[in-house]
Design an enzyme around this catalytic site. Structure first.
Site, PDB file in Angstrom:
ATOM      1  N   MET A 173      38.499   8.309 -21.566  1.00 39.62           N
ATOM      2  CA  MET A 173      39.827   7.714 -21.357  1.00 39.62           C
ATOM      3  C   MET A 173      40.576   8.483 -20.266  1.00 39.62           C
ATOM      4  O   MET A 173      41.813   8.403 -20.167  1.00 39.62           O
ATOM      5  CB  MET A 173      40.623   7.698 -22.659  1.00 39.62           C
ATOM      6  CG  MET A 173      39.947   6.839 -23.728  1.00 39.62           C
ATOM      7  SD  MET A 173      41.082   6.113 -24.896  1.00 39.62           S
ATOM      8  CE  MET A 173      41.770   7.583 -25.650  1.00 39.62           C
ATOM      9  N   GLY A 174      39.851   9.246 -19.444  1.00 39.59           N
ATOM     10  CA  GLY A 174      40.493   9.969 -18.351  1.00 39.59           C
ATOM     11  C   GLY A 174      41.224  11.197 -18.827  1.00 39.59           C
ATOM     12  O   GLY A 174      40.959  11.708 -19.916  1.00 39.59           O
TER      13      GLY A 174
ATOM     14  N   GLY B  22      35.928  19.841 -21.256  1.00 40.16           N
ATOM     15  CA  GLY B  22      35.106  19.207 -22.292  1.00 40.16           C
ATOM     16  C   GLY B  22      34.390  17.988 -21.729  1.00 40.16           C
ATOM     17  O   GLY B  22      33.175  17.825 -21.895  1.00 40.16           O
ATOM     18  N   HIS B  23      35.141  17.128 -21.037  1.00 39.06           N
ATOM     19  CA  HIS B  23      34.527  15.954 -20.408  1.00 39.06           C
ATOM     20  C   HIS B  23      33.468  16.389 -19.374  1.00 39.06           C
ATOM     21  O   HIS B  23      32.399  15.798 -19.279  1.00 39.06           O
ATOM     22  CB  HIS B  23      35.582  15.115 -19.673  1.00 39.06           C
ATOM     23  CG  HIS B  23      36.628  14.501 -20.551  1.00 39.06           C
ATOM     24  ND1 HIS B  23      37.955  14.881 -20.511  1.00 39.06           N
ATOM     25  CD2 HIS B  23      36.563  13.520 -21.481  1.00 39.06           C
ATOM     26  CE1 HIS B  23      38.644  14.152 -21.370  1.00 39.06           C
ATOM     27  NE2 HIS B  23      37.838  13.336 -21.978  1.00 39.06           N
TER      28      HIS B  23
ATOM     29  N   GLN C 148      42.158   0.752 -29.430  1.00 33.61           N
ATOM     30  CA  GLN C 148      41.930   1.846 -30.380  1.00 33.61           C
ATOM     31  C   GLN C 148      43.204   2.624 -30.704  1.00 33.61           C
ATOM     32  O   GLN C 148      43.150   3.651 -31.362  1.00 33.61           O
ATOM     33  CB  GLN C 148      40.821   2.766 -29.881  1.00 33.61           C
ATOM     34  CG  GLN C 148      41.186   3.616 -28.673  1.00 33.61           C
ATOM     35  CD  GLN C 148      39.970   4.313 -28.108  1.00 33.61           C
ATOM     36  OE1 GLN C 148      39.077   3.686 -27.547  1.00 33.61           O
ATOM     37  NE2 GLN C 148      39.912   5.629 -28.244  1.00 33.61           N
TER      38      GLN C 148
ATOM     39  N   LYS D  75      33.142  16.731 -30.481  1.00 33.46           N
ATOM     40  CA  LYS D  75      34.570  16.809 -30.815  1.00 33.46           C
ATOM     41  C   LYS D  75      34.977  15.619 -31.695  1.00 33.46           C
ATOM     42  O   LYS D  75      35.772  15.749 -32.612  1.00 33.46           O
ATOM     43  CB  LYS D  75      35.353  16.822 -29.503  1.00 33.46           C
ATOM     44  CG  LYS D  75      36.798  16.448 -29.593  1.00 33.46           C
ATOM     45  CD  LYS D  75      37.645  17.670 -29.767  1.00 33.46           C
ATOM     46  CE  LYS D  75      39.079  17.323 -30.069  1.00 33.46           C
ATOM     47  NZ  LYS D  75      39.652  16.325 -29.184  1.00 33.46           N
TER      48      LYS D  75
ATOM     49  N   GLN E 140      33.044   9.411 -34.369  1.00 33.87           N
ATOM     50  CA  GLN E 140      32.805   8.430 -33.298  1.00 33.87           C
ATOM     51  C   GLN E 140      31.325   8.421 -32.927  1.00 33.87           C
ATOM     52  O   GLN E 140      30.704   7.358 -32.787  1.00 33.87           O
ATOM     53  CB  GLN E 140      33.660   8.789 -32.078  1.00 33.87           C
ATOM     54  CG  GLN E 140      33.262   8.089 -30.801  1.00 33.87           C
ATOM     55  CD  GLN E 140      34.201   8.414 -29.661  1.00 33.87           C
ATOM     56  OE1 GLN E 140      35.263   7.819 -29.539  1.00 33.87           O
ATOM     57  NE2 GLN E 140      33.835   9.359 -28.820  1.00 33.87           N
TER      58      GLN E 140
ATOM     59  N   SER F  25      41.312  18.985 -25.397  1.00 32.04           N
ATOM     60  CA  SER F  25      41.648  17.589 -25.640  1.00 32.04           C
ATOM     61  C   SER F  25      42.680  17.153 -24.608  1.00 32.04           C
ATOM     62  O   SER F  25      43.553  17.934 -24.221  1.00 32.04           O
ATOM     63  CB  SER F  25      42.245  17.447 -27.045  1.00 32.04           C
ATOM     64  OG  SER F  25      42.922  16.206 -27.151  1.00 32.04           O
ATOM     65  N   SER F  26      42.574  15.888 -24.200  1.00 37.58           N
ATOM     66  CA  SER F  26      43.574  15.351 -23.261  1.00 37.58           C
ATOM     67  C   SER F  26      44.967  15.422 -23.883  1.00 37.58           C
ATOM     68  O   SER F  26      45.969  15.485 -23.184  1.00 37.58           O
ATOM     69  CB  SER F  26      43.245  13.900 -22.914  1.00 37.58           C
ATOM     70  OG  SER F  26      41.931  13.802 -22.417  1.00 37.58           O
TER      71      SER F  26
HETATM   72  P1  AMP Z   1      38.163  10.768 -24.604  1.00 31.50           P
HETATM   73  O1  AMP Z   1      38.505  10.765 -23.150  1.00 31.50           O
HETATM   74  O2  AMP Z   1      39.048  11.606 -25.423  1.00 31.50           O
HETATM   75  O3  AMP Z   1      37.955   9.379 -25.149  1.00 31.50           O
HETATM   76  O4  AMP Z   1      36.735  11.469 -24.696  1.00 31.50           O
HETATM   77  C1  AMP Z   1      35.653  11.010 -23.941  1.00 31.50           C
HETATM   78  C2  AMP Z   1      34.412  11.751 -24.396  1.00 31.50           C
HETATM   79  O5  AMP Z   1      34.597  13.137 -24.229  1.00 31.50           O
HETATM   80  C3  AMP Z   1      34.118  11.541 -25.898  1.00 31.50           C
HETATM   81  O6  AMP Z   1      32.707  11.445 -26.065  1.00 31.50           O
HETATM   82  C4  AMP Z   1      34.644  12.806 -26.520  1.00 31.50           C
HETATM   83  O7  AMP Z   1      34.005  13.156 -27.718  1.00 31.50           O
HETATM   84  C5  AMP Z   1      34.341  13.810 -25.438  1.00 31.50           C
HETATM   85  N1  AMP Z   1      35.185  14.997 -25.558  1.00 31.50           N
HETATM   86  C6  AMP Z   1      36.539  15.060 -25.610  1.00 31.50           C
HETATM   87  N2  AMP Z   1      36.959  16.336 -25.768  1.00 31.50           N
HETATM   88  C7  AMP Z   1      35.838  17.097 -25.825  1.00 31.50           C
HETATM   89  C8  AMP Z   1      35.580  18.480 -25.998  1.00 31.50           C
HETATM   90  N3  AMP Z   1      36.567  19.367 -26.147  1.00 31.50           N
HETATM   91  N4  AMP Z   1      34.299  18.898 -26.006  1.00 31.50           N
HETATM   92  C9  AMP Z   1      33.278  18.007 -25.869  1.00 31.50           C
HETATM   93  N5  AMP Z   1      33.442  16.697 -25.704  1.00 31.50           N
HETATM   94  C10 AMP Z   1      34.696  16.243 -25.685  1.00 31.50           C
END
Ligand code: AMP
Length: 283
Positions: free
Chosen positions: A30-31, A36-37, A61, A150, A154, A186-187
């Site tokens: 989701m940018g 982490g990403h 969501q 994380k 999901q 986390s974003s």
């Molecule tokens: P999101 O942008 O939050 O939807 O996350 C996109 C992907 O990045 C999802 O597969 C998340 O599980 C992963 N993700 C988000 N934060 C982390 C993190 N701290 N460590 C590893 N993967 C992450």
């Protein structure tokens, strides 16, 4: 690096990569990209020849009282990071592209896997994720897709969806990227005030403490978990859940058994920020 905004464009880009004999990995996001990403993209490079990243804040969501309108959107810097990580194509659809404007007649229902953890607290959340990931898989048709631990629930739901809907896609789970003090990246961490940011790693510390106690022989961790929740409340958290769950069914487990693997997961609000974290362990 190519940027595809329409379904036609992304399909053409992926087809061209596959025509060159390349194995294509997909990292949906989701940018508001962070380390982490980026660790997911790095893992993708180890298992494929070309990486496709999608950036799309999926309205389906978010609940009515959640942060869809304020969710951080940093597309320009996200694109620069993707370029630096040698991403082949970024898919940047808008909501018209993803969902069109006509009336919808289909949705995805999820049974037991959606009962606990975030599924229990955020109605519609995983239905929205399953829907968008299903659509993205059909649009991109990658060979492999990478998700983060994380969001373990999901991952498990998508893993099951891939099996039951016969997606021909290999799934990989990347470990949780953390800040130096242990806070899961986390974003949404940008919502934390300076003071909250100092307290935020307590959730990870609580999980680590419980994991250690379980490894030391506490096989009925109920009281231990309750005590950690009380301590988090005393630090200003508002708890949602903190428990040990089956890795497979995601049901809470009261009595742990040697030789089994579990996920110890917690979610709590700190001010208006919802933090989640988990540890996967074997006794
Ligand atoms: P999101 O942008 O939050 O939807 O996350 C996109 C992907 O990045 C999802 O597969 C998340 O599980 C992963 N993700 C988000 N934060 C982390 C993190 N701290 N460590 C590893 N993967 C992450």
């Amino acid at each position: 690096m190519e940027i595809a905004k329409s379904i036609q464009e992304i399909r053409a880009q992926v087809a061209a990569l596959k025509a060159e004999g390349k194995r294509v990995a997909f990292v949906p996001t989701m940018g508001a990209l962070h380390e982490g990403h980026l660790s997911l993209i790095k893992m993708a490079h180890k298992h494929a020849d070309a990486i496709v990243v999608s950036i799309y804040v999926n309205p389906e969501q978010f609940g009515p009282n959640e942060d869809f309108s304020t969710y951080p959107r940093t597309t320009e810097s996200d694109l620069a990071l993707c370029e630096k990580e040698d991403v082949a194509v970024v898919f940047l659809p808008d909501t018209e592209t993803m969902y069109g404007s006509g009336k919808k007649f289909f949705s995805i229902e999820i049974e037991e896997l959606n009962t606990y953890l975030d599924g229990g607290s955020r109605p519609g959340y995983f239905q929205g994720i399953a829907l968008v990931v299903n659509k993205l898989f059909n649009i991109v048709q990658p060979d492999v897709a990478v998700f983060g631990q994380k969001d373990y629930q999901q991952f498990r739901i998508i893993e099951q969806m891939v099996i039951e809907f016969n997606h021909d896609i290999e799934l990989l789970m990347a470990p949780i990227g953390r800040a130096e003090d242990g806070l899961a990246l986390s974003s949404r961490n940008v919502y934390l005030s300076e003071q909250e940011r100092v307290v935020a790693p307590s959730l990870y510390r609580a999980l680590s403490y419980v994991e250690q106690q379980i490894k030391n022989g506490v096989f009925q961790p109920h009281l231990l978990l309750k005590h950690q929740q009380d301590e988090l409340e005393a630090k200003g958290f508002k708890n949602d859940y903190l428990s040990v769950y089956s890795l497979d069914t995601l049901a809470p487990v009261q009595e742990l058994e040697k030789g089994q693997r579990y996920v110890l997961a917690g979610a709590a609000y700190l001010g208006k920020t919802r933090l989640i974290d988990n540890l996967i362990f074997e006794i």
